[in-house]
Design an enzyme around this catalytic site. Sequence first.
Site, PDB file in Angstrom:
ATOM      1  N   CYS A 176      50.914  14.282  46.199  1.00 23.47           N
ATOM      2  CA  CYS A 176      50.009  14.056  47.328  1.00 23.47           C
ATOM      3  C   CYS A 176      49.283  15.360  47.609  1.00 23.47           C
ATOM      4  CB  CYS A 176      50.830  13.622  48.541  1.00 23.47           C
ATOM      5  SG  CYS A 176      49.881  13.489  50.064  1.00 23.47           S
TER       6      CYS A 176
ATOM      7  N   CYS B 162      42.782  13.276  45.919  1.00 24.13           N
ATOM      8  CA  CYS B 162      43.773  12.468  46.622  1.00 24.13           C
ATOM      9  C   CYS B 162      44.359  11.580  45.533  1.00 24.13           C
ATOM     10  CB  CYS B 162      43.113  11.619  47.702  1.00 24.13           C
ATOM     11  SG  CYS B 162      44.230  10.375  48.402  1.00 24.13           S
TER      12      CYS B 162
HETATM   13  N1  DGL Z   1      47.833  10.329  48.444  1.00 29.27           N
HETATM   14  C1  DGL Z   1      47.576  11.322  49.414  1.00 29.27           C
HETATM   15  C2  DGL Z   1      46.816  12.504  48.849  1.00 29.27           C
HETATM   16  O1  DGL Z   1      46.881  12.778  47.671  1.00 29.27           O
HETATM   17  C3  DGL Z   1      47.033  10.995  50.771  1.00 29.27           C
HETATM   18  C4  DGL Z   1      46.910   9.650  51.324  1.00 29.27           C
HETATM   19  C5  DGL Z   1      47.111   9.648  52.825  1.00 29.27           C
HETATM   20  O2  DGL Z   1      46.157   9.874  53.585  1.00 29.27           O
HETATM   21  O3  DGL Z   1      48.262   9.462  53.205  1.00 29.27           O
HETATM   22  O4  DGL Z   1      46.181  13.225  49.571  1.00 29.27           O
END
Ligand code: DGL
Length: 264
Positions: free
Chosen positions: A75, A189
């Site tokens: 993430c 993301c």
């Molecule tokens: N998958 C997450 C990232 O890479 C974020 C998604 C969220 O906002 O929770 O930033």
Amino acid sequence: MDATAPILIFDSGVGGLTVLAEIRKLLPNAPLIYAADLAGLPYGEKSEAEIAARVAGLLGRMSERFRPRLITIACNTASTIALGMVREVLEVPIVGTVPAIKPAALQTQSGVVGLLGTSATIRQKYVDDLEANFAGGKVLLRHACPALVSAAEQKLRGEVPEPAVFRAAAQGLRGQPRGEEIDTVVLACTHFPLVEDELRAALGPGVEFIHGAEGIARRVAHLTQDNEFHREKPDFAVVTGPIDAAAGLDLAFREYGLEAVAQF
Ligand code: DGL
């Protein structure tokens, strides 16, 4: 090292599956646990303090429960905010996921790079530093699109996201000064590669997408190169909050080799 010790892959939702897929390609025998903090989703709309406390607390408890050999924070939001802090408080090796600005800057021909991320990610000093260190002389245009996180979550539940969401993301980049010159887009993301086809259609031809998943997998493989792996039971996912929130995800989890879902 216990050969059955898993690699824990952590995200707020389904985005980290894009990282899991690359890790599995390089380490097919490694036992994997996928952890989705569905009760905390979306991270991108939370404050830095909230994200840091939440991620550190959860990873601490998950380390006690699952005894992973390594944790991948799959993430960008959590990594750009909390990676340093989590490394300080946990003894297990941690691999983070940060925006792939360096390879994008090396690849662009036009010199104009777009970056799509969450609201929290695009305002981080971590991103300013990556830009200053690796994208000198290039133009980096950032755009926050939280709606793409929901779109990716919907898609993996078998729903069809609203096409306007992708047009809006494209317009958020193209509408900025020099936006028409963008030839490379960093998907900053982990959810966004799940909707790469839709984004490609919205941005039009001549745009390359870059994300960090392959590089993260190589880093994980490097750090575990002398390890023995033995999978004694099928890989599985855990989710925070009510298990019902994961109801529509069984199929997607199985496609990624996660045979069961449990509540954490
Ligand atoms: N998958 C997450 C990232 O890479 C974020 C998604 C969220 O906002 O929770 O930033």
